[in-house]
Design a protein around this motif. Structure first.
Motif, PDB file in Angstrom:
ATOM      1  N   TRP A   1       0.853  -1.182   0.000  1.00  0.00           N
ATOM      2  CA  TRP A   1       0.000   0.000   0.000  1.00  0.00           C
ATOM      3  C   TRP A   1       0.892   1.236   0.000  1.00  0.00           C
ATOM      4  CZ3 TRP A   1      -5.444   0.534   0.504  1.00  0.00           C
ATOM      5  CH2 TRP A   1      -6.143  -0.677   0.517  1.00  0.00           C
TER       6      TRP A   1
ATOM      7  N   HIS B   1      -7.429   4.036   5.593  1.00  0.00           N
ATOM      8  CA  HIS B   1      -6.546   2.903   5.297  1.00  0.00           C
ATOM      9  C   HIS B   1      -5.270   2.928   6.135  1.00  0.00           C
ATOM     10  CE1 HIS B   1      -9.188   2.128   1.935  1.00  0.00           C
ATOM     11  NE2 HIS B   1      -9.059   3.398   1.589  1.00  0.00           N
TER      12      HIS B   1
ATOM     13  N   GLN C   1      -3.461  -0.447   7.039  1.00  0.00           N
ATOM     14  CA  GLN C   1      -2.619  -1.114   6.043  1.00  0.00           C
ATOM     15  C   GLN C   1      -1.182  -0.585   6.057  1.00  0.00           C
ATOM     16  OE1 GLN C   1      -5.849  -0.285   5.351  1.00  0.00           O
ATOM     17  NE2 GLN C   1      -6.536  -2.394   5.256  1.00  0.00           N
TER      18      GLN C   1
END
Length: 142
Positions: free
Chosen positions: A15, A132, A135
Motif C-alpha cells: 500500500w 486505510h 494497512q
C-alpha cells in the motif's frame, strides 16, 4: 533468461499513499497508473494484476498549469437526446474533488476487464484523512 510467472494470489502487494497537494495532475496520475499496473516490479506481466494499492490524499488541491482550470473541459452524456453535459475543471473539482484525478488515472490504464479491476485498487480522497491507516501505507513522492 526465463520469464517469471507469478500467480496473482501469490503476488506481494503493498500500500502506498501519495499526497497530491500542489503536485501536477498528470504527474500524480501517471505515477499512480504505473504503480497500479506493477511496472515497478520485476514480476510485471501486462495481462495480470500485479500492482500495488494506491491511496491519494488532498485530491482537491491538485495543480493544473496555465489556464487549464478555466479551459479544461469534462464531458458526460445522460443517454437522452441532446443530453451532452460539459463541465470545466473548476466546476468539476468544486462538485466532485476526486473526479479529475480518477478520470486521469482511468485514462492511463488499459481498457477492458483488467483496467476496471485495476481501477478498484486506487482510493482517492479530497482531504488528508483516509480510512486505510491499518494497512500502513508507505509515503510515495511524485
Amino acid at each position: 533468461m526465463k520469464t517469471i510467472f507469478v500467480n496473482e494470489k501469490d503476488a506481494v502487494r503493498k500500500w502506498y499513499v501519495i499526497d497530491a497537494a500542489g503536485k501536477p495532475l498528470g504527474r500524480v496520475a501517471a505515477k499512480a497508473a504505473a504503480m497500479l499496473r506493477g511496472k515497478n516490479k520485476i514480476t510485471y506481466t501486462p495481462n495480470q494484476e500485479m500492482g500495488d494499492y494506491i491511496v491519494i490524499v488532498n485530491a482537491e488541491k491538485v495543480a493544473v498549469s496555465g489556464s487549464k482550470a478555466a479551459n479544461k473541459m469534462y464531458y458526460h452524456h445522460t443517454g437522452y437526446v441532446g443530453g451532452l453535459k460539459s463541465y470545466t475543471f473548476e466546476k468539476k473539482i468544486e462538485r466532485h474533488p476526486d473526479a479529475p484525478l480518477m478520470l486521469a488515472i482511468k485514462g492511463m490504464l488499459p481498457k477492458g476487464p483488467l483496467g476496471r479491476k485495476l481501477l478498484k485498487n486506487v482510493k482517492v480522497y479530497a482531504g488528508t484523512a483516509h480510512p486505510h491507516a491499518a494497512q500502513n501505507p508507505i509515503p510515495l513522492e511524485v
